[in-house]
Design an enzyme around this catalytic site. Structure first.
Site, mmCIF file in Angstrom:
data_model
loop_
_atom_site.group_PDB
_atom_site.id
_atom_site.type_symbol
_atom_site.label_atom_id
_atom_site.label_comp_id
_atom_site.label_asym_id
_atom_site.label_seq_id
_atom_site.Cartn_x
_atom_site.Cartn_y
_atom_site.Cartn_z
ATOM 1 N N ASP A 52 66.022 91.822 90.790
ATOM 2 C CA ASP A 52 64.476 91.530 91.109
ATOM 3 C C ASP A 52 63.774 91.141 91.610
ATOM 4 O O ASP A 52 63.770 89.592 92.204
ATOM 5 C CB ASP A 52 63.761 91.172 89.682
ATOM 6 N N TYR A 57 58.330 87.288 98.066
ATOM 7 C CA TYR A 57 59.632 86.411 98.141
ATOM 8 C C TYR A 57 59.788 86.590 99.669
ATOM 9 O O TYR A 57 60.983 85.195 99.843
ATOM 10 C CB TYR A 57 60.523 86.733 97.145
ATOM 11 N N LYS A 82 58.273 94.584 94.889
ATOM 12 C CA LYS A 82 56.404 94.858 94.072
ATOM 13 C C LYS A 82 56.202 94.372 95.628
ATOM 14 O O LYS A 82 56.134 93.848 96.437
ATOM 15 C CB LYS A 82 56.300 93.120 93.461
ATOM 16 N N HIS A 118 52.554 93.287 92.530
ATOM 17 C CA HIS A 118 53.342 92.093 91.510
ATOM 18 C C HIS A 118 51.324 91.574 90.667
ATOM 19 O O HIS A 118 52.162 90.628 90.009
ATOM 20 C CB HIS A 118 53.038 91.424 93.050
HETATM 21 N N1 LIG Z 1 56.143 88.972 87.926
HETATM 22 C C1 LIG Z 1 56.037 87.590 88.618
HETATM 23 O O1 LIG Z 1 54.784 87.455 88.772
HETATM 24 C C2 LIG Z 1 57.242 86.924 88.754
HETATM 25 C C3 LIG Z 1 56.500 85.202 88.336
HETATM 26 C C4 LIG Z 1 57.684 84.114 88.955
HETATM 27 C C5 LIG Z 1 59.804 84.827 88.426
HETATM 28 N N2 LIG Z 1 59.618 85.907 88.755
HETATM 29 C C6 LIG Z 1 60.914 86.761 88.557
HETATM 30 O O2 LIG Z 1 61.801 86.080 87.686
HETATM 31 C C7 LIG Z 1 63.126 85.687 88.286
HETATM 32 C C8 LIG Z 1 63.317 84.449 87.170
HETATM 33 O O3 LIG Z 1 62.257 83.470 86.933
HETATM 34 P P1 LIG Z 1 62.226 81.906 87.166
HETATM 35 O O4 LIG Z 1 63.325 82.599 87.994
HETATM 36 O O5 LIG Z 1 60.660 81.749 88.090
HETATM 37 O O6 LIG Z 1 62.459 81.270 85.860
HETATM 38 P P2 LIG Z 1 63.888 81.341 85.027
HETATM 39 O O7 LIG Z 1 64.956 82.437 84.878
HETATM 40 O O8 LIG Z 1 63.178 81.829 83.724
HETATM 41 O O9 LIG Z 1 65.094 79.853 85.167
HETATM 42 C C9 LIG Z 1 65.344 79.689 86.266
HETATM 43 C C10 LIG Z 1 65.328 78.649 85.852
HETATM 44 O O10 LIG Z 1 66.682 78.049 84.782
HETATM 45 C C11 LIG Z 1 67.079 77.655 85.250
HETATM 46 N N3 LIG Z 1 68.645 78.343 84.205
HETATM 47 C C12 LIG Z 1 69.033 79.851 84.298
HETATM 48 N N4 LIG Z 1 70.296 79.842 83.240
HETATM 49 C C13 LIG Z 1 70.390 78.599 82.941
HETATM 50 C C14 LIG Z 1 71.183 78.199 81.678
HETATM 51 N N5 LIG Z 1 71.939 79.153 81.389
HETATM 52 N N6 LIG Z 1 71.371 77.243 81.391
HETATM 53 C C15 LIG Z 1 70.318 76.145 81.902
HETATM 54 N N7 LIG Z 1 69.222 76.435 82.743
HETATM 55 C C16 LIG Z 1 68.785 77.415 83.295
HETATM 56 C C17 LIG Z 1 68.125 77.369 86.782
HETATM 57 O O11 LIG Z 1 68.283 76.402 86.817
HETATM 58 P P3 LIG Z 1 69.558 76.602 88.189
HETATM 59 O O12 LIG Z 1 69.961 76.914 88.792
HETATM 60 O O13 LIG Z 1 70.694 75.157 87.663
HETATM 61 O O14 LIG Z 1 70.890 77.453 86.406
HETATM 62 C C18 LIG Z 1 66.276 77.525 86.396
HETATM 63 O O15 LIG Z 1 65.987 76.359 87.108
HETATM 64 C C19 LIG Z 1 62.475 84.687 89.160
HETATM 65 O O16 LIG Z 1 62.859 84.915 89.658
HETATM 66 C C20 LIG Z 1 62.232 86.452 90.194
HETATM 67 O O17 LIG Z 1 62.125 87.305 90.553
HETATM 68 C C21 LIG Z 1 58.191 86.731 89.016
#
Ligand SMILES: NC(=O)c1ccc[n+]([C@@H]2O[C@H](COP(=O)([O-])OP(=O)(O)OC[C@H]3O[C@@H](n4cnc5c(N)ncnc54)[C@H](OP(=O)(O)O)[C@@H]3O)[C@@H](O)[C@H]2O)c1
Length: 268
Positions: A52, A57, A82, A118
């Site tokens: 993704d 980004y 996006k 996006h």
């Molecule tokens: N469309 C949009 O507007 C939008 C907005 C935000 C994000 N996104 C996309 O969604 C993706 C995911 O969202 P996000 O990165 O914001 O949040 P997320 O994936 O919900 O959370 C990431 C956090 O969770 C921790 N984590 C991951 N796996 C874990 C596990 N098994 N156990 C414990 N902690 C864990 C990670 O720490 P560690 O690194 O220490 O594992 C990191 O701090 C983004 O990378 C992006 O591609 C899209």
């Protein structure tokens, strides 16, 4: 890996990896770009195939380089990116075409699996024009599916007035802090696949319940949370900088939650 079939027949891996902090100093979203992404190399090694990305980004080119230098065949990859709703990318149809062409170049490919708007585009004419360019590239086979992100019911309804191609997905925040159930129900009724961003977010008291549920399956609370989403047809794109967590987030296919587990999570 399991797949979900989008409304146009395309199969999308139900688990992918986010990339929004990859290749950045201090794993900070706004950090300067570094020249490498060991986490993406690791994700590919562990079996992730859905990536993704987003123009916002700033790391598309780097992500694209890592993907093309990997030995994973292009047809195994599912690349999402996006287009942000800023003037630079949506002021004219030409600007949107240039944005898509540039993403294709960044990913060193002649097609993207999924392209999303996006965030909502407030101006209806701009929304229509942007979507028409998405449709043009879709019809030409350069985009295998097209969709939106962070769209609410109002914007989805607006699109019905002109869209010849229905959005295949709406990528929205779905987690235990932001359940977004009403919108999720609408998406599922309309045949638009929900993709959950920020899927890992949960309060400590919620994590305790998830951990407790996981004990019966020898799984962590994080795995229970992701399993809960995929069992109800929500694609998840967790992002991790830690190989152990990456491995755990894709190890979701050898257990099934009971109705009682699901009821407990619904009550969180
Ligand atoms: N469309 C949009 O507007 C939008 C907005 C935000 C994000 N996104 C996309 O969604 C993706 C995911 O969202 P996000 O990165 O914001 O949040 P997320 O994936 O919900 O959370 C990431 C956090 O969770 C921790 N984590 C991951 N796996 C874990 C596990 N098994 N156990 C414990 N902690 C864990 C990670 O720490 P560690 O690194 O220490 O594992 C990191 O701090 C983004 O990378 C992006 O591609 C899209």
């Amino acid at each position: 890996m399991e797949y979900i079939t989008l409304n146009n027949g395309l199969k999308m891996p139900i688990v992918g990896t986010g990339t929004n902090t990859y290749g950045k100093e201090n794993n900070d979203y706004n950090g300067a770009l570094t020249n490498k992404i060991p986490e993406l190399v690791s994700a590919l090694e562990l079996g992730y195939r859905s990536i993704d990305a987003a123009i916002s980004y700033r790391n598309e080119e780097l992500v694209g380089r890592v993907l093309s230098e990997s030995n994973v065949p292009r047809e195994e990859l599912f690349i999402t990116t996006k287009v942000p709703p800023s003037e630079e990318y949506i002021s004219t149809k030409e600007a949107t075409r240039a944005a898509i062409d540039n993403s294709l170049k960044n990913f060193q490919t002649d097609y993207l699996d999924l392209l999303l708007i996006h965030h909502p585009i407030e101006d209806k004419e701009q929304l229509k024009n942007t979507w028409e360019v998405f449709e043009e590239y879709y019809e030409a086979g350069k985009l295998k599916a097209i969709g939106v992100s962070n769209f609410g019911k109002t914007q989805l309804n607006e699109m019905k007035e002109f869209a010849k191609v229905k959005p295949a997905v709406n990528q929205i925040q779905i987690n235990l802090k932001e359940f977004n159930q009403d919108l999720l129900d609408v998406l599922q009724e309309e045949g638009i696949t929900p993709v959950a961003w920020g899927p890992m977010k949960a309060e400590d008291h919620q994590k305790e319940v998830l951990d407790e549920i996981g004990k019966a399956y020898n799984k962590t609370g994080a795995q229970v949370l992701l399993r809960y989403q995929i069992e109800r047809g929500v694609v998840v794109i967790p992002k991790s900088h830690n190989r152990e967590n990456q491995a755990s987030n894709i190890d979701l296919f050898d257990f099934q939650l009971t109705a009682e587990d699901i009821a407990k999570i619904n009550n969180l």
